[in-house]
Design a protein around this motif. Structure first.
Motif, PDB file in Angstrom:
ATOM      1  N   LEU A  18       0.811  -1.221   0.000  1.00 31.14           N
ATOM      2  CA  LEU A  18       0.000   0.000   0.000  1.00 31.14           C
ATOM      3  C   LEU A  18       0.843   1.269   0.000  1.00 31.14           C
ATOM      4  CD1 LEU A  18      -2.699  -1.092   2.617  1.00 31.14           C
ATOM      5  CD2 LEU A  18      -2.758  -1.312   0.121  1.00 31.14           C
ATOM      6  N   ALA A  19       2.173   1.126  -0.065  1.00 28.25           N
ATOM      7  CA  ALA A  19       3.046   2.298  -0.006  1.00 28.25           C
ATOM      8  C   ALA A  19       4.335   1.999  -0.763  1.00 28.25           C
ATOM      9  CB  ALA A  19       3.343   2.675   1.441  1.00 28.25           C
ATOM     10  N   THR A  20       5.212   3.012  -0.812  1.00 28.48           N
ATOM     11  CA  THR A  20       6.471   2.876  -1.523  1.00 28.48           C
ATOM     12  C   THR A  20       7.387   1.876  -0.824  1.00 28.48           C
ATOM     13  OG1 THR A  20       6.303   5.193  -2.195  1.00 28.48           O
ATOM     14  CG2 THR A  20       8.458   4.139  -2.427  1.00 28.48           C
ATOM     15  N   PRO A  21       7.895   0.856  -1.541  1.00 28.05           N
ATOM     16  CA  PRO A  21       8.855  -0.064  -0.926  1.00 28.05           C
ATOM     17  C   PRO A  21      10.146   0.670  -0.548  1.00 28.05           C
ATOM     18  CG  PRO A  21       7.988  -0.949  -2.989  1.00 28.05           C
ATOM     19  CD  PRO A  21       7.585   0.492  -2.927  1.00 28.05           C
ATOM     20  N   HIS A  22      10.822   0.175   0.480  1.00 28.72           N
ATOM     21  CA  HIS A  22      12.065   0.792   0.935  1.00 28.72           C
ATOM     22  C   HIS A  22      13.124  -0.267   1.218  1.00 28.72           C
ATOM     23  CE1 HIS A  22       9.752   4.485   1.479  1.00 28.72           C
ATOM     24  NE2 HIS A  22      10.869   5.114   1.748  1.00 28.72           N
ATOM     25  N   LEU A  23      14.353   0.120   0.975  1.00 27.77           N
ATOM     26  CA  LEU A  23      15.527  -0.662   1.349  1.00 27.77           C
ATOM     27  C   LEU A  23      16.208   0.040   2.506  1.00 27.77           C
ATOM     28  CD1 LEU A  23      17.855  -2.750   0.878  1.00 27.77           C
ATOM     29  CD2 LEU A  23      18.797  -1.105  -0.763  1.00 27.77           C
ATOM     30  N   PHE A  24      16.590  -0.724   3.558  1.00 32.24           N
ATOM     31  CA  PHE A  24      17.250  -0.164   4.731  1.00 32.24           C
ATOM     32  C   PHE A  24      18.612  -0.822   4.917  1.00 32.24           C
ATOM     33  CE2 PHE A  24      12.680   0.048   5.519  1.00 32.24           C
ATOM     34  CZ  PHE A  24      12.514   1.399   5.777  1.00 32.24           C
ATOM     35  N   VAL A  25      19.623  -0.006   5.140  1.00 25.71           N
ATOM     36  CA  VAL A  25      20.973  -0.497   5.383  1.00 25.71           C
ATOM     37  C   VAL A  25      21.514   0.202   6.627  1.00 25.71           C
ATOM     38  CG1 VAL A  25      23.303  -0.768   4.469  1.00 25.71           C
ATOM     39  CG2 VAL A  25      21.339  -0.834   2.907  1.00 25.71           C
ATOM     40  N   ALA A  26      21.898  -0.588   7.624  1.00 24.27           N
ATOM     41  CA  ALA A  26      22.357  -0.027   8.894  1.00 24.27           C
ATOM     42  C   ALA A  26      23.854   0.250   8.873  1.00 24.27           C
ATOM     43  CB  ALA A  26      22.026  -0.974  10.038  1.00 24.27           C
ATOM     44  N   ALA A  27      24.234   1.297   9.588  1.00 26.54           N
ATOM     45  CA  ALA A  27      25.641   1.655   9.787  1.00 26.54           C
ATOM     46  C   ALA A  27      25.770   2.121  11.235  1.00 26.54           C
ATOM     47  CB  ALA A  27      26.059   2.752   8.814  1.00 26.54           C
ATOM     48  N   PHE A  28      25.940   1.155  12.142  1.00 27.91           N
ATOM     49  CA  PHE A  28      25.753   1.461  13.557  1.00 27.91           C
ATOM     50  C   PHE A  28      26.899   2.248  14.179  1.00 27.91           C
ATOM     51  CE2 PHE A  28      27.877  -2.706  13.884  1.00 27.91           C
ATOM     52  CZ  PHE A  28      28.811  -2.473  14.872  1.00 27.91           C
ATOM     53  N   GLN A  29      28.012   2.423  13.457  1.00 24.14           N
ATOM     54  CA  GLN A  29      29.098   3.234  14.005  1.00 24.14           C
ATOM     55  C   GLN A  29      29.156   4.629  13.400  1.00 24.14           C
ATOM     56  OE1 GLN A  29      32.296  -0.096  15.629  1.00 24.14           O
ATOM     57  NE2 GLN A  29      32.896   1.210  13.922  1.00 24.14           N
ATOM     58  N   THR A  30      28.084   5.050  12.745  1.00 17.94           N
ATOM     59  CA  THR A  30      28.018   6.390  12.162  1.00 17.94           C
ATOM     60  C   THR A  30      28.064   7.466  13.240  1.00 17.94           C
ATOM     61  OG1 THR A  30      26.697   5.550  10.320  1.00 17.94           O
ATOM     62  CG2 THR A  30      26.615   7.919  10.715  1.00 17.94           C
ATOM     63  N   TYR A  31      28.839   8.503  12.987  1.00 16.44           N
ATOM     64  CA  TYR A  31      28.830   9.681  13.855  1.00 16.44           C
ATOM     65  C   TYR A  31      27.548  10.482  13.576  1.00 16.44           C
ATOM     66  CZ  TYR A  31      33.698   9.435  15.503  1.00 16.44           C
ATOM     67  OH  TYR A  31      34.871   9.063  16.117  1.00 16.44           O
ATOM     68  N   ILE A  32      26.840  10.859  14.618  1.00 19.70           N
ATOM     69  CA  ILE A  32      25.663  11.711  14.499  1.00 19.70           C
ATOM     70  C   ILE A  32      25.838  12.885  15.450  1.00 19.70           C
ATOM     71  CG2 ILE A  32      23.159  11.896  14.811  1.00 19.70           C
ATOM     72  CD1 ILE A  32      23.901  10.169  12.451  1.00 19.70           C
ATOM     73  N   GLY A  33      25.848  14.099  14.904  1.00 20.47           N
ATOM     74  CA  GLY A  33      26.040  15.278  15.744  1.00 20.47           C
ATOM     75  C   GLY A  33      27.339  15.239  16.511  1.00 20.47           C
ATOM     76  N   GLY A  34      28.380  14.625  15.930  1.00 17.70           N
ATOM     77  CA  GLY A  34      29.670  14.523  16.595  1.00 17.70           C
ATOM     78  C   GLY A  34      29.772  13.405  17.606  1.00 17.70           C
ATOM     79  N   LEU A  35      28.710  12.619  17.744  1.00 17.37           N
ATOM     80  CA  LEU A  35      28.689  11.527  18.721  1.00 17.37           C
ATOM     81  C   LEU A  35      29.176  10.240  18.062  1.00 17.37           C
ATOM     82  CD1 LEU A  35      25.202  12.289  20.299  1.00 17.37           C
ATOM     83  CD2 LEU A  35      27.431  12.695  21.356  1.00 17.37           C
ATOM     84  N   GLN A  36      30.267   9.700  18.571  1.00 17.61           N
ATOM     85  CA  GLN A  36      30.851   8.493  18.008  1.00 17.61           C
ATOM     86  C   GLN A  36      29.912   7.301  18.150  1.00 17.61           C
ATOM     87  OE1 GLN A  36      34.384   7.244  20.014  1.00 17.61           O
ATOM     88  NE2 GLN A  36      34.827   5.576  18.610  1.00 17.61           N
TER      89      GLN A  36
END
Length: 266
Positions: A18-36
């Motif tokens: 019923l909606a747009t299909p999506h592909l998800f790929v995780a990157a759990f060591q990504t820096y976010i807002g400078g947070l390791q």
């Protein structure tokens, strides 16, 4: 710092008709807002032609240092669940959490946080997870759950009314019936409908074992242990149950990371 983000550590595809299909790929060591190692999930709307539209990031609603958002993930029925096993919450340091997102067109909106069921540090709730449809269910592994001995582990099963945005409700907390320290019960989980398969890769001196349960939700949940699967090898160290999955006709596939065949490891 984009280096060593662990991009591709976990992946999922959501094919909501019923909606747009999506592909998800995780990157759990990504820096976010400078947070390791705060972690992130890369999402790409998948077009009918097989090409993908502009990707975007899905992140923890409140990123933290070394949360490792994205160690595991799953998508089903217009929902995305992302494990954050090193999340510091009111339950404790590194007690862990699971973040729930729901699809709205090509967007994914955060709708719910599930924290560890018990209070205690280093539980790693969210080390594994699996979403199921019909009914809408979720199983979450808690590798060092505070309810048991050190790294005995547990798995927690939730349900919510199908087709609604109601919160997930805890139906059952599962442990090996003769659980011991270092069982690692819940290191891997998989589910379809009311059937849940739980890996305990450390069980019996690292030989490992896999448990199959039938769990119902509602006001009077029931839990039935249907089967226990053991490795054919008599030696320890197989880590049978390191990974599990099942199909909709009852087939179960089990990974045994430490099994040695003809002198080869894995």
């Amino acid at each position: 710092n984009a280096a060593n983000t662990k991009f591709g550590f976990a992946v999922a595809i959501e094919r909501n008709p019923l909606a747009t299909p999506h592909l998800f790929v995780a990157a759990f060591q990504t820096y976010i807002g400078g947070l390791q190692s705060a972690g992130a999930v890369h999402a790409s709307p998948t077009l009918a032609s097989g090409a993908t539209d502009t990707p975007f990031l899905v992140t923890h609603p409140s990123p933290g240092f070394q949360d490792r958002f994205g160690v595991c993930l799953d998508a089903a029925g217009g929902a995305l669940a992302v494990g954050t096993p090193y999340d510091d919450t009111s339950r404790g340091v590194d007690s862990g959490s699971v973040q729930i997102f729901e699809q709205s067109g090509s967007s994914w909106n955060h709708v719910e946080t599930l924290d560890a069921v018990n209070s205690g540090d280093n539980q790693y709730f969210g080390i594994s997870l699996s979403l199921a449809r019909n009914p809408s269910g979720l199983c979450v592994g808690s590798e060092n759950d505070a309810s048991g001995l050190s790294f005995q582990g547990a798995a927690h099963v939730y349900y919510r009314p199908s087709g609604t945005s109601n919160p997930f409700v805890l139906a059952a907390s599962l442990q090996a019936p003769d659980g011991q320290a270092l069982d690692d019960f819940g290191f891997s989980v998989a589910g379809i409908g009311n059937t849940w398969v739980i890996g305990a890769r450390g069980y019996d001196d690292l030989r490992g074992r896999v448990f199959e349960y039938f769990v119902t939700g509602g006001q009077n949940p029931t839990v039935t242990l249907r089967n226990q699967l053991s490795p054919t090898s008599a030696a320890g160290g197989d880590l049978f149950g390191h990974a599990v999955d099942l199909d909709d006709i009852g087939g179960i596939v089990i990974g045994a990371q430490g099994h040695r065949a003809q002198g080869l490891g894995g």
